[in-house]
Motif scaffolding. Structure first.
Motif: not given
Length: 257
Positions: A49-53, A211-220
């Protein structure tokens, strides 16, 4: 010209026999993750879990839970696990009908509930002829490319009655790729509304699902289903063409195993 014809005759049939015959993907293909709890001896170490991007792995009762809607299939977890309890199989059958079914854990014995067919009335309408408008909502073109591959001779998507069309007015649903950026949100909604009802919505790839790697980004927007209802989730980064095809055929009740 004669040389070309002779060469073509030598090649014989190019189209895959799938789904009448099973498809075996290469061993290096990263499909459904497998968790061996007999090897997960360091209970609750959470190194994976610690390394999951994308935070696709969480812990419940000291046992890993994997959200395939967030998973990038990057192998970081397999390399970090001290007991090698996590591995990726070559099972490409990953599509589901609900977002929650993408989460595998001890609760469902790390099994994946595969996508179900459309309801009776929609299946009557679209079971033999499904037209989809593909929308790249700020995608990187990886999911788009693997979707486009389905139109080649090997897959021959049209033999199943499925076609990608240019206009939402001619479509029965939309197939969305990419993290749905704020700049694409309005265009996506308008395209969705332009499709005559009843509509089908397919989220293809980790970005479209969560959202994938962009999850949590304000523009997605952190997932397509935060904007419009989704009928089929196809995980992957990007999903293999066989994963996409398998999901579509299950949706149309053309696939049973």
């Amino acid at each position: 010209m004669l040389d070309v014809l002779r060469e073509r005759l030598k090649q014989k049939k190019r189209t895959s026999a799938y789904p009448n015959k099973p498809v075996q993907l290469p061993e290096r293909f990263r499909g459904k993750p497998l968790v061996d709890m007999n090897l997960c001896t360091t209970s609750g170490c959470s190194e994976c879990a610690k390394v999951c991007p994308t935070s696709a792995i969480t812990y419940q009762n000291h046992r890993p839970s994997i959200d395939l809607g967030k998973c990038l299939f990057c192998l970081e977890c397999t390399q970090a696990c001290p007991s090698k309890a996590i591995a990726f199989s070559n099972d490409y059958r990953l599509a589901t009908s609900s977002r929650s079914d993408l989460v595998i854990s001890t609760d469902n014995h790390y099994e994946l509930k595969k996508a179900e067919s459309l309801k009776k009335e929609m299946l009557r309408l679209y079971g033999r002829s499904l037209k989809l408008r593909q929308i790249s909502a700020a995608g990187c073109n990886a999911c788009e490319a693997d979707t486009n591959v389905l139109g080649t001779l090997f897959f021959d998507l049209s033999r199943f009655g499925i076609q990608i069309v240019a206009s939402p007015r001619h479509a029965d649903g939309i197939l969305v790729t990419g993290p749905v950026s704020k700049n694409m949100e309005l265009a996506l909604k308008k395209t969705y509304e332009a499709v005559p009802g009843p509509r089908i919505v397919i989220a293809t790839g980790a970005c479209a699902i969560s959202g994938g790697v962009f999850s949590g980004h304000e523009e997605t927007t952190n997932g397509l289903d935060s904007i419009i209802p989704v009928d089929l989730y196809i995980p992957g980064c990007p999903p293999h063409p066989m994963t996409i095809l398998d999901g579509l055929l299950r949706l149309l009740s053309q696939k049973t195993n």
